[in-house]
Scaffold this active site. Structure first.
Site, PDB file in Angstrom:
ATOM      1  N   ASP A  72      -0.633  -0.572 -10.902  1.00 15.41           N
ATOM      2  CA  ASP A  72      -2.011  -0.080 -10.886  1.00 15.41           C
ATOM      3  C   ASP A  72      -2.523   0.332 -12.262  1.00 15.41           C
ATOM      4  O   ASP A  72      -3.369   1.214 -12.375  1.00 15.41           O
ATOM      5  CB  ASP A  72      -2.158   1.098  -9.898  1.00 15.41           C
ATOM      6  CG  ASP A  72      -3.613   1.375  -9.530  1.00 15.41           C
ATOM      7  OD1 ASP A  72      -4.400   0.411  -9.431  1.00 15.41           O
ATOM      8  OD2 ASP A  72      -3.970   2.559  -9.365  1.00 15.41           O
ATOM      9  N   ASP A 110      -2.790  -6.152  -6.196  1.00 13.23           N
ATOM     10  CA  ASP A 110      -3.316  -6.125  -7.581  1.00 13.23           C
ATOM     11  C   ASP A 110      -2.337  -6.632  -8.638  1.00 13.23           C
ATOM     12  O   ASP A 110      -2.724  -6.804  -9.801  1.00 13.23           O
ATOM     13  CB  ASP A 110      -3.791  -4.724  -7.994  1.00 13.23           C
ATOM     14  CG  ASP A 110      -4.845  -4.141  -7.066  1.00 13.23           C
ATOM     15  OD1 ASP A 110      -5.467  -4.916  -6.326  1.00 13.23           O
ATOM     16  OD2 ASP A 110      -5.032  -2.913  -7.079  1.00 13.23           O
ATOM     17  N   ASP A 259      -8.686   6.403  -1.741  1.00 14.06           N
ATOM     18  CA  ASP A 259      -8.347   5.477  -2.825  1.00 14.06           C
ATOM     19  C   ASP A 259      -7.847   6.211  -4.062  1.00 14.06           C
ATOM     20  O   ASP A 259      -7.313   5.578  -4.979  1.00 14.06           O
ATOM     21  CB  ASP A 259      -9.577   4.654  -3.224  1.00 14.06           C
ATOM     22  CG  ASP A 259     -10.026   3.732  -2.110  1.00 14.06           C
ATOM     23  OD1 ASP A 259      -9.171   3.045  -1.532  1.00 14.06           O
ATOM     24  OD2 ASP A 259     -11.238   3.703  -1.805  1.00 14.06           O
TER      25      ASP A 259
END
Length: 285
Positions: A72, A110, A259
């Site tokens: 991330d 991701d 989130d």
């Protein structure tokens, strides 16, 4: 549905407090199947327990493997395995825990897309990441009843489909069942299907799954990915999508889980946040 999800447990709390209207609203989330995320802590044990319970119930567990090193870009879900050897050991443990039970695994949200943007790993670290993802696909596919979908970003990520397809090929997509789009994002299903179809064409017709957990009102813009207000639950999870090449709509992100703090002091990533969950459910069509 599982009685162990954050949403299901919160329904019980609300009922015990006499807040039956809110409990009924939250059931729109709790009554749907959602995925089990696997991170640093206890992944092997959780994979074993959840897949075992799903099998006993005649269901198929959906997992999200989320422990890639340098995860991330150091943002709200930063962390992951400390190095490549640790990651290989971690994913092998998850694969072994699944055994011969049926499971679907969405691999590393991701991770591929971040190698192509301004903040992700580059050079040798990107090459290492592609190798780790290919290893993960290979380990998981040793299990006869496991389906694997490599994460492939979302329509708001400004990547060239050919570049993304090349990165996915380096990451072992050939041996995977397909790829996943819109994980933890908000884009409407039509747009995700168009995006996925373009990517599928560049990958020789690979199938894909779409995260519809929070896509009911579409996206608030490419920069509005962190707990944006005004969003809604999307289509219920199903393998009957009516779209060729789309294997399932899944609730990959668990609706109502934050989130991240978003620079506004909101709950940490992954923590259940009742007001946001109720907002998603109330806005659902």
């Amino acid at each position: 549905m599982s009685d162990r999800t954050n949403a299901a447990q919160q329904v019980g709390v609300l009922r015990s407090q006499g807040r039956s209207a809110e409990a009924d609203t939250l059931l729109r989330i709790a009554a749907q199947p959602s995925s089990q995320w696997l991170g640093e802590q206890g992944a092997r044990e959780i994979a074993d327990q959840v897949s075992r319970r799903a099998t006993e119930a005649g269901r198929t567990a959906v997992f999200v493997a989320y422990d890639i090193p340098h995860r991330d870009c150091g943002q709200y879900s930063a962390g992951g395995a400390p190095d490549a050897a640790s990651y290989r050991s971690w994913i092998t443990g998850v694969a072994e825990a699944l055994g011969d039970r049926k499971a679907w695994v969405v691999l590393e949200p991701d991770a591929v897309a971040h190698t192509l943007d301004s903040c992700g790993v580059k050079g040798d670290l990107a090459a290492e990441r592609y190798g780790l993802l290919a290893f993960a696909v290979q380990e998981l596919k040793k299990r006869p009843n496991v389906r694997v979908y490599l994460d492939a970003g979302n329509p708001g990520w400004a990547q060239d489909p050919e570049d993304l397809a090349a990165a996915l090929r380096k990451s072992g997509i050939a041996a995977a069942d397909g790829f996943a789009v819109n994980v933890a994002n908000f884009y409407p299903t039509d747009r995700n299907a168009a995006y996925g179809n373009r990517l599928s064409a560049a990958l020789g017709g690979k199938h894909f799954v779409i995260d519809t957990s929070r896509s009911g009102n579409g996206s608030a813009g490419a920069d509005s990915w962190c707990n944006p207000p005004g969003r809604a639950l999307g289509e219920a999870p199903t393998t009957e999508t009516g779209r060729p090449g789309v294997d399932a709509y899944l609730w990959i992100k668990n609706p109502g889980e934050s989130d991240g703090q978003c620079g506004r002091g909101e709950p940490p990533a992954g923590q259940f946040w009742l007001p946001y969950a109720l907002g998603l459910a109330q806005a659902a069509h």
